[in-house]
Design an enzyme around this catalytic site. Sequence first.
Site, PDB file in Angstrom:
ATOM      1  N   HIS A 232     -16.915  -6.860  18.356  1.00  0.00           N
ATOM      2  CA  HIS A 232     -16.242  -5.692  17.878  1.00  0.00           C
ATOM      3  C   HIS A 232     -15.244  -5.058  18.857  1.00  0.00           C
ATOM      4  O   HIS A 232     -15.104  -5.560  19.887  1.00  0.00           O
ATOM      5  CB  HIS A 232     -17.326  -4.767  17.519  1.00  0.00           C
ATOM      6  CG  HIS A 232     -18.215  -5.127  16.347  1.00  0.00           C
ATOM      7  ND1 HIS A 232     -19.172  -4.208  15.890  1.00  0.00           N
ATOM      8  CD2 HIS A 232     -18.046  -6.039  15.435  1.00  0.00           C
ATOM      9  CE1 HIS A 232     -19.713  -4.862  14.647  1.00  0.00           C
ATOM     10  NE2 HIS A 232     -19.062  -6.193  14.687  1.00  0.00           N
TER      11      HIS A 232
ATOM     12  N   GLU B 129     -15.060  -2.290  20.524  1.00  0.00           N
ATOM     13  CA  GLU B 129     -15.544  -1.804  21.894  1.00  0.00           C
ATOM     14  C   GLU B 129     -15.680  -2.723  22.739  1.00  0.00           C
ATOM     15  O   GLU B 129     -15.704  -2.367  24.129  1.00  0.00           O
ATOM     16  CB  GLU B 129     -17.046  -1.027  21.378  1.00  0.00           C
ATOM     17  CG  GLU B 129     -16.781   0.201  20.333  1.00  0.00           C
ATOM     18  CD  GLU B 129     -16.828  -0.215  19.023  1.00  0.00           C
ATOM     19  OE1 GLU B 129     -17.711   0.416  18.194  1.00  0.00           O
ATOM     20  OE2 GLU B 129     -16.668  -1.380  18.367  1.00  0.00           O
TER      21      GLU B 129
ATOM     22  N   CYS C 286     -23.131  -2.226  19.371  1.00  0.00           N
ATOM     23  CA  CYS C 286     -22.027  -1.577  20.163  1.00  0.00           C
ATOM     24  C   CYS C 286     -22.679  -0.493  20.941  1.00  0.00           C
ATOM     25  O   CYS C 286     -22.029  -0.116  21.961  1.00  0.00           O
ATOM     26  CB  CYS C 286     -20.686  -1.376  19.470  1.00  0.00           C
ATOM     27  SG  CYS C 286     -19.768  -2.828  19.063  1.00  0.00           S
TER      28      CYS C 286
ATOM     29  N   SER D 292      12.251 -10.756 -15.229  1.00  0.00           N
ATOM     30  CA  SER D 292      12.000  -9.378 -14.215  1.00  0.00           C
ATOM     31  C   SER D 292      12.412  -9.698 -12.931  1.00  0.00           C
ATOM     32  O   SER D 292      11.973  -9.201 -11.939  1.00  0.00           O
ATOM     33  CB  SER D 292      10.567  -9.554 -14.415  1.00  0.00           C
ATOM     34  OG  SER D 292       9.804 -10.576 -13.848  1.00  0.00           O
TER      35      SER D 292
ATOM     36  N   ARG E 185       0.279  -7.945   1.122  1.00  0.00           N
ATOM     37  CA  ARG E 185      -0.614  -9.036   0.726  1.00  0.00           C
ATOM     38  C   ARG E 185      -1.275  -9.580   2.147  1.00  0.00           C
ATOM     39  O   ARG E 185      -2.239  -9.997   2.078  1.00  0.00           O
ATOM     40  CB  ARG E 185       0.314 -10.174   0.064  1.00  0.00           C
ATOM     41  CG  ARG E 185       0.811 -10.090  -1.246  1.00  0.00           C
ATOM     42  CD  ARG E 185       1.632 -11.261  -1.671  1.00  0.00           C
ATOM     43  NE  ARG E 185       2.031 -11.149  -2.951  1.00  0.00           N
ATOM     44  CZ  ARG E 185       2.856 -11.982  -3.758  1.00  0.00           C
ATOM     45  NH1 ARG E 185       3.199 -13.186  -3.044  1.00  0.00           N
ATOM     46  NH2 ARG E 185       3.127 -11.736  -4.894  1.00  0.00           N
TER      47      ARG E 185
ATOM     48  N   LEU F 109       2.053 -16.080  -5.225  1.00  0.00           N
ATOM     49  CA  LEU F 109       0.984 -15.491  -4.610  1.00  0.00           C
ATOM     50  C   LEU F 109       0.611 -15.600  -3.366  1.00  0.00           C
ATOM     51  O   LEU F 109      -0.607 -15.468  -2.898  1.00  0.00           O
ATOM     52  CB  LEU F 109      -0.214 -15.490  -5.930  1.00  0.00           C
ATOM     53  CG  LEU F 109      -0.011 -15.111  -7.133  1.00  0.00           C
ATOM     54  CD1 LEU F 109      -1.210 -15.216  -8.082  1.00  0.00           C
ATOM     55  CD2 LEU F 109       0.798 -13.958  -7.324  1.00  0.00           C
TER      56      LEU F 109
END
Length: 371
Positions: free
Chosen positions: A54, A56, A88, A172, A188, A208
């Site tokens: 993490h 920390e 942590c 479009s 994204r 995509l």
Amino acid sequence: MIAVDQSLTWMARAVTLARLGEGRTTPNPPVGAVIVRAGQVVGEGFHPRAGEPHAEIFALRQAGEAARGADIYVTLEPCAHYGRTPPCADALIAAGVKNVYIGVSDPNPKVAGRGIARLRAAGINVQVGLLEDDCRELIAAFSKHVISGLPLTIYKAAVTLDGQSATTTGDSRWVSCDLSRQRVHQLRDRVDAVMVGVETVCQDDPLLTTRLDCHQGHDPVRIIVDSHLRTPLHSRVLNLDSSAQTLIATICEDQRRIDDFRKKGADVLCLTPLSGRVSLPALWQELGRREIQKMLLEGGSTLAAAALGHGLIDRLMVFVAPKVLGSNSRGLFNGQGCDTMAEAVQLMNMKTEKVGTDLLITAQVKTCLPD
């Protein structure tokens, strides 16, 4: 006593660091941490992805012995339980930090407050709420998922000034400007999944994928809502060099057709129908079970209207282009609609921003905000 403006500066740095992990930490939230001693940053870090240390821990490793007696600024309450990594809170206690400044407490009912309590029990001064709004926004998707089990869903669309997403012939490309489309690729890069309906696939044949100038963006899971498996097998979305999964949600039970898609590498999810179509509530629940926390819904208008009607859209992101088509057949939503203004879906926290030649409007759907 630390000056308030200095504290805000260091927490702002922690927020900036946390954003480096957006879209990559699921099922964990993005978190940043900064360790300060005698007015100098001696360590900092962010959580890069689930299973890795993490924020920390990275900050403590960089600070080394300088962490003893220092202050740490962390965007989210340090964990106090064993998950994929040790707590942590225990690491901070062992390192001998003096003060812990926390942006926001953990919204998970199973763990909320336990990290803070453990730190205080060890004699460490703990303050909560520094840049709270910014830190809460960082974990908005995590909060939605941990409380409801559903992904936070952003409906993105581009329309002309008269509210049209395409011409009468379906053209479009492109409603929005280059900078607006680049903004979408940046988004994204920071979500777990992107969803479209089968009509969008058939009409636009989208990739995509995430395409950024730096070529370092990550592709989100691609989801196609296709009740009757009408997606063409030659569609670009099924023929990509991408590490991300393509998922097709359907009610079709034609095993031969299903096998065709699976041979293409797609994951076919068969759901119980609702009114002859894919049950969107069931689909959202399944996506939540698959630890998809943040999703971008990119079309089309029929799918968006159905999702809105089921209360599944949390936010809107609408690019308004300085163009007029003079028609009224292809708007943001294509559904039954409301009979009276009293029935209208209410929005809040609306913001506007100029992006290139377009106007970007963002808002939250009031009915979807957590209590």
